[in-house]
Design a protein around this motif. Structure first.
Motif, mmCIF file in Angstrom:
data_model
loop_
_atom_site.group_PDB
_atom_site.id
_atom_site.type_symbol
_atom_site.label_atom_id
_atom_site.label_comp_id
_atom_site.label_asym_id
_atom_site.label_seq_id
_atom_site.Cartn_x
_atom_site.Cartn_y
_atom_site.Cartn_z
ATOM 1 N N SER A 85 116.240 -8.234 55.697
ATOM 2 C CA SER A 85 117.225 -7.632 54.858
ATOM 3 C C SER A 85 118.066 -6.550 55.725
ATOM 4 C CB SER A 85 116.683 -7.104 53.223
ATOM 5 O OG SER A 85 115.713 -6.173 53.827
ATOM 6 N N TYR A 86 117.291 -5.921 56.544
ATOM 7 C CA TYR A 86 117.968 -5.021 57.363
ATOM 8 C C TYR A 86 118.857 -5.716 58.239
ATOM 9 C CZ TYR A 86 118.099 -0.872 60.530
ATOM 10 O OH TYR A 86 118.585 0.022 61.146
ATOM 11 N N ASN A 100 109.242 -1.400 55.825
ATOM 12 C CA ASN A 100 109.014 -0.231 54.759
ATOM 13 C C ASN A 100 108.095 0.654 54.955
ATOM 14 O OD1 ASN A 100 110.921 -1.697 53.074
ATOM 15 N ND2 ASN A 100 109.419 -2.225 51.514
ATOM 16 N N ALA A 143 106.917 5.401 55.108
ATOM 17 C CA ALA A 143 105.149 5.789 54.968
ATOM 18 C C ALA A 143 104.606 5.611 56.467
ATOM 19 C CB ALA A 143 104.805 4.836 53.779
ATOM 20 N N PRO A 170 103.804 8.473 50.785
ATOM 21 C CA PRO A 170 104.184 8.965 49.706
ATOM 22 C C PRO A 170 103.754 8.426 48.268
ATOM 23 C CG PRO A 170 106.051 8.500 50.705
ATOM 24 C CD PRO A 170 105.122 8.031 51.467
ATOM 25 N N GLY A 171 103.528 6.982 48.593
ATOM 26 C CA GLY A 171 103.632 6.130 47.456
ATOM 27 C C GLY A 171 104.653 5.675 46.924
ATOM 28 N N ILE A 172 104.889 4.954 45.777
ATOM 29 C CA ILE A 172 105.687 4.503 45.072
ATOM 30 C C ILE A 172 105.776 5.049 43.521
ATOM 31 C CG2 ILE A 172 107.350 2.424 44.246
ATOM 32 C CD1 ILE A 172 106.360 1.161 46.779
ATOM 33 N N TYR A 215 117.326 -2.126 44.111
ATOM 34 C CA TYR A 215 116.961 -0.721 44.209
ATOM 35 C C TYR A 215 116.447 -0.325 45.480
ATOM 36 C CZ TYR A 215 114.489 3.609 43.212
ATOM 37 O OH TYR A 215 113.980 4.883 43.079
ATOM 38 N N THR A 216 117.156 0.705 45.960
ATOM 39 C CA THR A 216 116.807 1.284 47.146
ATOM 40 C C THR A 216 117.132 2.674 47.088
ATOM 41 O OG1 THR A 216 117.665 1.084 49.668
ATOM 42 C CG2 THR A 216 119.430 0.745 48.005
ATOM 43 N N THR A 217 116.217 3.365 48.013
ATOM 44 C CA THR A 217 116.426 5.082 48.138
ATOM 45 C C THR A 217 116.868 5.333 49.656
ATOM 46 O OG1 THR A 217 114.119 5.234 48.644
ATOM 47 C CG2 THR A 217 114.431 5.571 46.383
ATOM 48 N N SER A 218 117.158 4.124 50.162
ATOM 49 C CA SER A 218 117.438 4.259 51.931
ATOM 50 C C SER A 218 118.953 3.863 52.020
ATOM 51 C CB SER A 218 116.529 4.017 52.566
ATOM 52 O OG SER A 218 116.420 2.468 52.423
ATOM 53 N N LEU A 266 119.365 -2.815 51.317
ATOM 54 C CA LEU A 266 119.905 -3.930 50.277
ATOM 55 C C LEU A 266 119.144 -3.781 48.958
ATOM 56 C CD1 LEU A 266 121.096 -6.747 52.664
ATOM 57 C CD2 LEU A 266 122.474 -5.246 51.401
ATOM 58 N N GLY A 299 114.001 -5.991 49.705
ATOM 59 C CA GLY A 299 112.821 -5.982 50.475
ATOM 60 C C GLY A 299 111.389 -6.565 49.586
ATOM 61 N N PRO A 313 111.164 -7.286 46.134
ATOM 62 C CA PRO A 313 111.408 -8.449 45.569
ATOM 63 C C PRO A 313 111.637 -9.697 46.265
ATOM 64 C CG PRO A 313 113.252 -7.328 45.303
ATOM 65 C CD PRO A 313 112.305 -6.163 45.936
HETATM 66 N N1 LIG Z 1 105.403 1.558 51.714
HETATM 67 C C1 LIG Z 1 106.318 2.268 50.905
HETATM 68 N N2 LIG Z 1 105.956 3.625 50.644
HETATM 69 C C2 LIG Z 1 106.867 4.282 49.989
HETATM 70 N N3 LIG Z 1 107.996 3.830 49.156
HETATM 71 C C3 LIG Z 1 108.343 2.629 49.626
HETATM 72 C C4 LIG Z 1 107.259 1.766 50.266
HETATM 73 N N4 LIG Z 1 107.970 0.524 50.447
HETATM 74 C C5 LIG Z 1 109.102 0.685 49.704
HETATM 75 N N5 LIG Z 1 109.125 1.908 49.328
HETATM 76 C C6 LIG Z 1 110.216 2.380 48.099
HETATM 77 O O1 LIG Z 1 110.637 1.206 47.247
HETATM 78 C C7 LIG Z 1 112.173 1.224 47.527
HETATM 79 C C8 LIG Z 1 112.424 -0.285 47.312
HETATM 80 O O2 LIG Z 1 111.837 -1.043 48.550
HETATM 81 P P1 LIG Z 1 112.772 -2.371 49.113
HETATM 82 O O3 LIG Z 1 112.053 -2.772 50.554
HETATM 83 O O4 LIG Z 1 112.814 -3.346 48.075
HETATM 84 O O5 LIG Z 1 114.128 -1.906 49.371
HETATM 85 P P2 LIG Z 1 114.656 -1.238 50.720
HETATM 86 O O6 LIG Z 1 113.671 -0.909 51.721
HETATM 87 O O7 LIG Z 1 115.294 -0.050 50.088
HETATM 88 O O8 LIG Z 1 116.102 -2.119 51.083
HETATM 89 P P3 LIG Z 1 115.632 -3.281 52.185
HETATM 90 O O9 LIG Z 1 114.396 -3.696 51.799
HETATM 91 O O10 LIG Z 1 116.899 -4.195 51.413
HETATM 92 O O11 LIG Z 1 116.409 -3.080 53.344
HETATM 93 C C9 LIG Z 1 112.420 1.696 48.683
HETATM 94 O O12 LIG Z 1 113.863 2.011 48.695
HETATM 95 C C10 LIG Z 1 111.554 2.857 48.870
HETATM 96 O O13 LIG Z 1 112.107 3.879 47.977
#
Ligand SMILES: Nc1ncnc2c1ncn2[C@@H]1O[C@H](COP(=O)(O)OP(=O)(O)OP(=O)(O)O)[C@@H](O)[C@H]1O
Ligand SMILES: [Mg+2]
Lengths: 118, 136
Positions: A56-57, B52, B57, B84-86, B97-100, B103, B106, B108
């Motif tokens: 995805s990145y 991720n 983390a 930090p956990g989710i 849904y993303t905090t960074s 897209l 990842g 799903p």
């Molecule tokens: N190992 C982890 N520890 C803490 N938070 C996590 C971890 N993995 C995912 N997250 C949280 O869950 C959210 C969704 O993760 P996801 O991999 O689906 O999307 P993303 O990483 O934001 O974007 P993408 O994977 O599409 O580049 C992240 O934005 C982050 O806030």
């Protein structure tokens, strides 16, 4: 690691032959945008035949490259996406929607010529 | 090639570790007899989980191991970190849904790429994700 970008008439051609790590992908994005700006290229073909994985990145970077290139006035066509890569992109929910694709470099160039009416 | 009886363990500190982890996963998948498309699915899933860890983390560990569940063979991928956990797992599993600024594809995506997906996460303690794919 740098990905070479070739100029051919009004087009830029680039074949990604290396495992795309993050640094390489970002560097490529920079280099390509600079080159479009410098040369005034109207079209870009990015060939992905050798790319075995798009996560995805990397997909986001490729999508950004396409959008930013268009802002600079160059149309982008992605070519040679492997069936396995296309299927994983679908699982990821990333269709690379709206991004023109073609089977190989030759057809990619043909597509650009048609789109640009040359 | 070395027989992949022993699990592979890749520590994730930097972005090159992401590449190492997914290459190791592809090697295991190939040796086990997974087809081309499933090899790409497994490697992509590992890339997502390792990234991720790297982004949210680090450090953490990706473990790749062969499973043989009464003749049902496959590969198990575990991603473990003490980050930090989710907070809201349901939200994190949503497409987009993303905090960074990513897209949000990842987590799903990994669930769809693999056959089984389990996630355990505790705020302040870390996250453990196990995903499995079976040979058909
Ligand atoms: N190992 C982890 N520890 C803490 N938070 C996590 C971890 N993995 C995912 N997250 C949280 O869950 C959210 C969704 O993760 P996801 O991999 O689906 O999307 P993303 O990483 O934001 O974007 P993408 O994977 O599409 O580049 C992240 O934005 C982050 O806030
Ligand atoms: Mg992610």
């Amino acid at each position: 690691m740098r990905i070479p970008i070739l100029k051919l008439y009004n087009y830029l051609l680039t074949t990604i032959q290396v495992e795309l790590d993050d640094q390489t992908a970002i560097q490529f994005q920079d280099d390509l945008l600079k080159k479009i700006h410098e040369t005034g290229a109207l079209g870009v073909v990015i060939d992905l035949t050798s790319v075995e994985i798009i996560d995805s990145y990397i997909a986001k970077i490729l999508g950004d490259v396409v959008n930013m290139s268009e802002l600079l006035g160059a149309k982008v066509v992605l070519t040679g996406i492997r069936p396995a890569v296309a299927l994983t992109l679908v699982d990821l929910g990333i269709g690379l929607k709206g991004v023109p694709t073609a089977l190989d470099l030759e057809q990619g160039l043909e597509k650009l010529r048609q789109e640009l009416g040359e | 090639m070395m027989m992949k009886n022993a699990p592979s363990r890749v520590e994730i500190h930097n972005e090159w570790d992401i590449v190492r982890a997914r290459q190791s996963g592809r090697d295991y998948a190939k040796e086990l007899g997974f087809g081309n498309v499933d090899q790409a699915r497994i490697a992509t899933a590992i890339s997502e989980l390792a990234r991720n860890i790297y982004l949210y983390a680090k450090p953490g560990v990706i473990t790749i191991e062969v499973i043989d569940d009464q003749g049902k063979k496959g590969l198990a991928i575990t991603a473990k970190d003490d980050g930090p956990g989710i907070n809201d797992l349901r939200q994190a599993m949503e497409d987009g849904y993303t905090t960074s600024g990513g897209l949000g594809a990842g987590l799903p995506g990994v669930k769809r790429l693999m056959d089984e997906f389990d996630i355990l996460s505790e705020a302040g303690k870390g996250t453990k994700i196990t995903a499995r794919k079976y040979l058909r």
